[in-house]
Design an enzyme around this catalytic site. Structure first.
Site, PDB file in Angstrom:
ATOM      1  N   LYS A   1       0.836  -1.210   0.000  1.00  0.00           N
ATOM      2  CA  LYS A   1       0.000   0.000   0.000  1.00  0.00           C
ATOM      3  C   LYS A   1       0.868   1.256   0.000  1.00  0.00           C
ATOM      4  CE  LYS A   1      -1.659   1.882   3.889  1.00  0.00           C
ATOM      5  NZ  LYS A   1      -1.520   3.343   4.011  1.00  0.00           N
ATOM      6  N   ASN A   2       1.891   1.266   0.852  1.00  0.00           N
ATOM      7  CA  ASN A   2       2.671   2.497   1.008  1.00  0.00           C
ATOM      8  C   ASN A   2       3.589   2.777  -0.179  1.00  0.00           C
ATOM      9  OD1 ASN A   2       1.424   3.003   3.385  1.00  0.00           O
ATOM     10  ND2 ASN A   2       3.220   2.666   4.696  1.00  0.00           N
TER      11      ASN A   2
ATOM     12  N   ILE B   1       8.229   7.484  16.617  1.00  0.00           N
ATOM     13  CA  ILE B   1       7.831   8.203  15.401  1.00  0.00           C
ATOM     14  C   ILE B   1       6.548   9.020  15.624  1.00  0.00           C
ATOM     15  CG2 ILE B   1       7.307   7.995  12.935  1.00  0.00           C
ATOM     16  CD1 ILE B   1       9.968   6.807  13.344  1.00  0.00           C
TER      17      ILE B   1
ATOM     18  N   ARG C   1      -4.132  10.643   4.422  1.00  0.00           N
ATOM     19  CA  ARG C   1      -3.045  11.601   4.528  1.00  0.00           C
ATOM     20  C   ARG C   1      -2.158  11.642   3.282  1.00  0.00           C
ATOM     21  NH1 ARG C   1       0.303  14.325   7.980  1.00  0.00           N
ATOM     22  NH2 ARG C   1       2.472  14.040   7.425  1.00  0.00           N
TER      23      ARG C   1
ATOM     24  N   ASP D   1       4.881   0.976  11.857  1.00  0.00           N
ATOM     25  CA  ASP D   1       3.680   0.332  11.333  1.00  0.00           C
ATOM     26  C   ASP D   1       3.533  -1.127  11.788  1.00  0.00           C
ATOM     27  OD1 ASP D   1       2.904   2.636  10.078  1.00  0.00           O
ATOM     28  OD2 ASP D   1       3.448   1.997   8.058  1.00  0.00           O
TER      29      ASP D   1
ATOM     30  N   ARG E   1       0.904  14.705  13.121  1.00  0.00           N
ATOM     31  CA  ARG E   1       1.315  14.474  11.742  1.00  0.00           C
ATOM     32  C   ARG E   1       1.287  15.730  10.875  1.00  0.00           C
ATOM     33  NH1 ARG E   1      -0.854   8.744   9.682  1.00  0.00           N
ATOM     34  NH2 ARG E   1       1.118   8.738   8.605  1.00  0.00           N
ATOM     35  N   PRO E   2       2.145  16.687  11.160  1.00  0.00           N
ATOM     36  CA  PRO E   2       2.166  17.921  10.368  1.00  0.00           C
ATOM     37  C   PRO E   2       2.741  17.697   8.966  1.00  0.00           C
ATOM     38  CG  PRO E   2       3.974  17.898  11.939  1.00  0.00           C
ATOM     39  CD  PRO E   2       3.186  16.644  12.184  1.00  0.00           C
ATOM     40  N   VAL E   3       2.645  18.733   8.117  1.00  0.00           N
ATOM     41  CA  VAL E   3       3.225  18.647   6.768  1.00  0.00           C
ATOM     42  C   VAL E   3       4.271  19.738   6.551  1.00  0.00           C
ATOM     43  CG1 VAL E   3       1.297  17.469   5.639  1.00  0.00           C
ATOM     44  CG2 VAL E   3       1.262  19.960   5.834  1.00  0.00           C
ATOM     45  N   ASP E   4       4.753  20.330   7.661  1.00  0.00           N
ATOM     46  CA  ASP E   4       5.702  21.446   7.537  1.00  0.00           C
ATOM     47  C   ASP E   4       6.944  21.064   6.719  1.00  0.00           C
ATOM     48  OD1 ASP E   4       6.146  19.730   9.753  1.00  0.00           O
ATOM     49  OD2 ASP E   4       7.585  21.135  10.612  1.00  0.00           O
ATOM     50  N   LEU E   5       7.426  19.842   6.878  1.00  0.00           N
ATOM     51  CA  LEU E   5       8.663  19.461   6.184  1.00  0.00           C
ATOM     52  C   LEU E   5       8.425  19.228   4.696  1.00  0.00           C
ATOM     53  CD1 LEU E   5      10.178  17.093   8.915  1.00  0.00           C
ATOM     54  CD2 LEU E   5      10.656  19.513   8.482  1.00  0.00           C
TER      55      LEU E   5
ATOM     56  N   ARG F   1      -8.568  -0.586   4.584  1.00  0.00           N
ATOM     57  CA  ARG F   1      -7.709   0.437   4.001  1.00  0.00           C
ATOM     58  C   ARG F   1      -6.347  -0.146   3.633  1.00  0.00           C
ATOM     59  NH1 ARG F   1      -6.419   5.063   7.582  1.00  0.00           N
ATOM     60  NH2 ARG F   1      -5.078   5.358   5.796  1.00  0.00           N
TER      61      ARG F   1
ATOM     62  N   CYS G   1      -5.042   8.453   9.460  1.00  0.00           N
ATOM     63  CA  CYS G   1      -5.115   7.795  10.772  1.00  0.00           C
ATOM     64  C   CYS G   1      -4.884   8.807  11.886  1.00  0.00           C
ATOM     65  CB  CYS G   1      -4.029   6.733  10.885  1.00  0.00           C
ATOM     66  SG  CYS G   1      -4.443   5.189  10.088  1.00  0.00           S
TER      67      CYS G   1
HETATM   68  C1  UD1 Z   1       4.551   7.113   6.124  1.00  0.00           C
HETATM   69  C2  UD1 Z   1       3.692   5.891   6.005  1.00  0.00           C
HETATM   70  C3  UD1 Z   1       3.159   5.455   7.359  1.00  0.00           C
HETATM   71  C4  UD1 Z   1       4.322   5.278   8.333  1.00  0.00           C
HETATM   72  C5  UD1 Z   1       5.211   6.517   8.351  1.00  0.00           C
HETATM   73  C6  UD1 Z   1       6.466   6.313   9.187  1.00  0.00           C
HETATM   74  C7  UD1 Z   1       2.721   6.001   3.799  1.00  0.00           C
HETATM   75  C8  UD1 Z   1       1.510   6.175   2.962  1.00  0.00           C
HETATM   76  N1  UD1 Z   1       2.588   6.145   5.103  1.00  0.00           N
HETATM   77  O1  UD1 Z   1       3.741   8.151   6.638  1.00  0.00           O
HETATM   78  O2  UD1 Z   1       2.453   4.223   7.195  1.00  0.00           O
HETATM   79  O3  UD1 Z   1       3.803   5.039   9.626  1.00  0.00           O
HETATM   80  O4  UD1 Z   1       5.635   6.845   7.022  1.00  0.00           O
HETATM   81  O5  UD1 Z   1       7.174   5.229   8.734  1.00  0.00           O
HETATM   82  O6  UD1 Z   1       3.777   5.702   3.298  1.00  0.00           O
HETATM   83  N2  UD1 Z   1       6.735  14.915  10.324  1.00  0.00           N
HETATM   84  C9  UD1 Z   1       6.830  16.254  10.615  1.00  0.00           C
HETATM   85  N3  UD1 Z   1       6.615  17.165   9.616  1.00  0.00           N
HETATM   86  C10 UD1 Z   1       6.316  16.781   8.341  1.00  0.00           C
HETATM   87  C11 UD1 Z   1       6.232  15.398   8.034  1.00  0.00           C
HETATM   88  C12 UD1 Z   1       6.456  14.486   9.058  1.00  0.00           C
HETATM   89  O7  UD1 Z   1       7.096  16.635  11.753  1.00  0.00           O
HETATM   90  O8  UD1 Z   1       6.128  17.643   7.487  1.00  0.00           O
HETATM   91  C13 UD1 Z   1       6.954  13.925  11.393  1.00  0.00           C
HETATM   92  C14 UD1 Z   1       5.727  13.065  11.651  1.00  0.00           C
HETATM   93  O9  UD1 Z   1       4.845  13.690  12.538  1.00  0.00           O
HETATM   94  C15 UD1 Z   1       6.368  11.839  12.244  1.00  0.00           C
HETATM   95  C16 UD1 Z   1       7.671  11.702  11.462  1.00  0.00           C
HETATM   96  O10 UD1 Z   1       7.935  13.007  10.945  1.00  0.00           O
HETATM   97  O11 UD1 Z   1       6.652  12.044  13.584  1.00  0.00           O
HETATM   98  C17 UD1 Z   1       7.658  10.713  10.342  1.00  0.00           C
HETATM   99  O12 UD1 Z   1       6.548  10.947   9.512  1.00  0.00           O
HETATM  100  P1  UD1 Z   1       6.564  10.551   7.960  1.00  0.00           P
HETATM  101  O13 UD1 Z   1       7.720   9.663   7.701  1.00  0.00           O
HETATM  102  O14 UD1 Z   1       6.451  11.787   7.154  1.00  0.00           O
HETATM  103  O15 UD1 Z   1       5.218   9.719   7.819  1.00  0.00           O
HETATM  104  P2  UD1 Z   1       4.244   9.653   6.579  1.00  0.00           P
HETATM  105  O16 UD1 Z   1       5.008   9.861   5.321  1.00  0.00           O
HETATM  106  O17 UD1 Z   1       3.050  10.486   6.826  1.00  0.00           O
END
Ligand code: UD1
Length: 431
Positions: free
Chosen positions: A22-23, A338, A102, A316, A131-135, A408, A126
């Site tokens: 899926k991922n 994480i 997401r 996961d 789970r921010p998107v700042d990065l 899902r 989930c």
């Molecule tokens: C992906 C996976 C999810 C898995 C996660 C960690 C998919 C579809 N989903 O989620 O199943 O649990 O990787 O292996 O592939 N973070 C920030 N700012 C950001 C982005 C992330 O602070 O802009 C933080 C998150 O809150 C978290 C960490 O970075 O603490 C890792 O998140 P990330 O690797 O980005 O997870 P996803 O890509 O959402």
């Protein structure tokens, strides 16, 4: 809403075919937005998240066709889909579509790179922490995107196109790395990613992009270099096997005992989890056919585990491993590094009689000799899988509510488990 009924106590024996990941499927599908040519994905799993993403991509103008099943092909064989975004008809990804998953936020990268604009609702998915998107936005800004947050949407613009840059992630992010790979592939000049995610799904996306004509080197390592190209072509790509699905069934077998071949699984994609299973008393053998997991007779031993980015133990699989530890002979500590709120399964596991105490970012699990079946509720995708594992080993009947979370991310879960001797059935909403 459907429910799943499990009567525990059976060992698992046989073969479980592992589906496409899926991922990986999600970013691979999103990459189809980068080109006006056809991207064909083989081994795409039949999952609710995949169908939801199809709806989102269709909204942007992706034509989608799916090959019929070939004669003699089993129902477990993945689908082959052809996706063509000849023209992007809409650069907005609306709240109604994005809020449920997401990863759909990642469409922001190809839309911005190809059209110079994107308007994407801030994501849902989930409920496992903020789970921010700042990065992700930081990476796009480094590439020259101008981004504003307006009314719950990220509005990105790059009227003159994106240009290559050095991007250093302060924290490893899978989504941030996917987004940077896609955007930088169509940027002018060279991009270097530092502290990139190294997950197998990152390599799978880079492989597809390279087949499409991108110039990416170093995917799977911390430093990745991408030389932008003016346009990308179509490609055909086989989705890699799902290491999280494989790890989930591996833990189920370690829990119930028995002997199962996880057909098609690649041990090196989830070696950290397999190593932990061996420490817990299971036997693991990798071969060309897949990974064989067995436990016959011996006790489940307690093992301390801490989640971390690949190649360490994946977040996961944390919930599933906790289910296994509820029956270990002793105390284990499971630390989640994480996602700060990823312990919602703890209270549901307690309904089976598990003894788990939360201690900051850790759960301390004191194994009990017997779990008892109970009515429980799935709270998120991977947590739901932990309830299935507990139920398979519990005495008596368990009824799992809200199984749409499982749908899902786990293809044909009841069928795969039943074929290995588990007593598990889906009770559909009408039934
Ligand atoms: C992906 C996976 C999810 C898995 C996660 C960690 C998919 C579809 N989903 O989620 O199943 O649990 O990787 O292996 O592939 N973070 C920030 N700012 C950001 C982005 C992330 O602070 O802009 C933080 C998150 O809150 C978290 C960490 O970075 O603490 C890792 O998140 P990330 O690797 O980005 O997870 P996803 O890509 O959402």
């Amino acid at each position: 809403m459907d429910r799943i009924r499990i009567v525990g106590g059976k060992t698992l024996n046989g073969v479980i075919p592992i589906s496409g990941a899926k991922n990986a499927a999600l970013p691979l599908m999103i990459a189809s937005l980068l080109t006006d040519r056809t991207v064909t994905l083989e081994n795409l799993p039949r999952l609710a998240d995949v169908s939801q993403l199809v709806r989102i991509l269709s909204n942007h103008g992706v034509d989608y066709s799916i090959d019929g099943r070939r004669q003699g092909e089993g129902s477990e064989a993945g689908q082959t889909v052809h996706m063509t975004a000849r023209e992007i008809v809409d650069t907005t990804a609306p709240y109604e579509l994005v809020s449920r998953m997401r990863a759909s936020f990642w469409v922001i990268a190809p839309l911005l790179a190809r059209c110079g604009e994107a308007r994407v609702s801030l994501p849902g998915g989930c409920a496992i922490g903020t789970r921010p998107v700042d990065l992700l936005l930081m990476a796009l800004e480094r590439l020259g995107g101008q981004i504003e947050i307006e009314g719950g949407y990220a509005v990105a613009k790059a009227p003159k196109g994106l240009r290559g840059a050095e991007i250093t992630f302060p924290k490893v992010t899978v989504g941030g790395t996917h987004v940077a790979l896609m955007a930088a592939s169509l940027a002018e000049g060279t991009t270097v990613l530092h502290n990139a995610a190294r997950e197998p799904e990152i390599i799978d996306l880079a492989n597809l992009l390279n087949t499409m004509g991108a110039k990416i080197s170093g995917a799977g390592q911390s430093t990745v270099e991408i030389t932008g190209v003016a346009r990308l072509n179509g490609a055909k790509h086989h989705v890699l096997p799902d290491r999280i699905e494989a790890g989930t069934y591996a833990m189920a077998v370690a829990m119930t005992g028995g002997d199962v071949l996880l057909e098609g699984a690649r041990a090196h994609d989830f070696q950290a989890a397999l190593d932990v299973l061996v420490q817990s008393g299971a036997r693991v053998e990798a071969s060309d056919a897949g990974v064989r997991v067995s436990r016959n007779g011996g006790p489940i031993l307690p093992v301390d585990v801490s989640t971390a980015p690949f190649p360490a133990f994946p977040t996961d699989l944390q919930a599933q491993f906790m289910a296994l530890m509820t029956r270990a002979k002793g105390v284990s500590r499971i630390t989640e590094t994480i996602f700060e709120n990823r312990f919602m399964h703890v209270q549901e596991l307690a309904r089976f009689g598990a003894h788990i105490r939360l201690d900051g970012d850790s759960a301390v699990v004191e194994g009990v000799p017997v779990l008892k079946g109970a009515p429980v509720m799935a709270t998120d995708l991977r947590a739901s899988a932990s309830l299935v594992i507990a139920a398979l080993a519990a005495e008596g009947e368990t009824m799992i509510q809200r199984v749409y979370h499982l749908d899902r991310g786990f293809e044909a879960l009841e069928r795969k488990l039943s074929l290995c001797g588990a007593e598990v059935e889906r009770i559909s909403a009408g039934g």
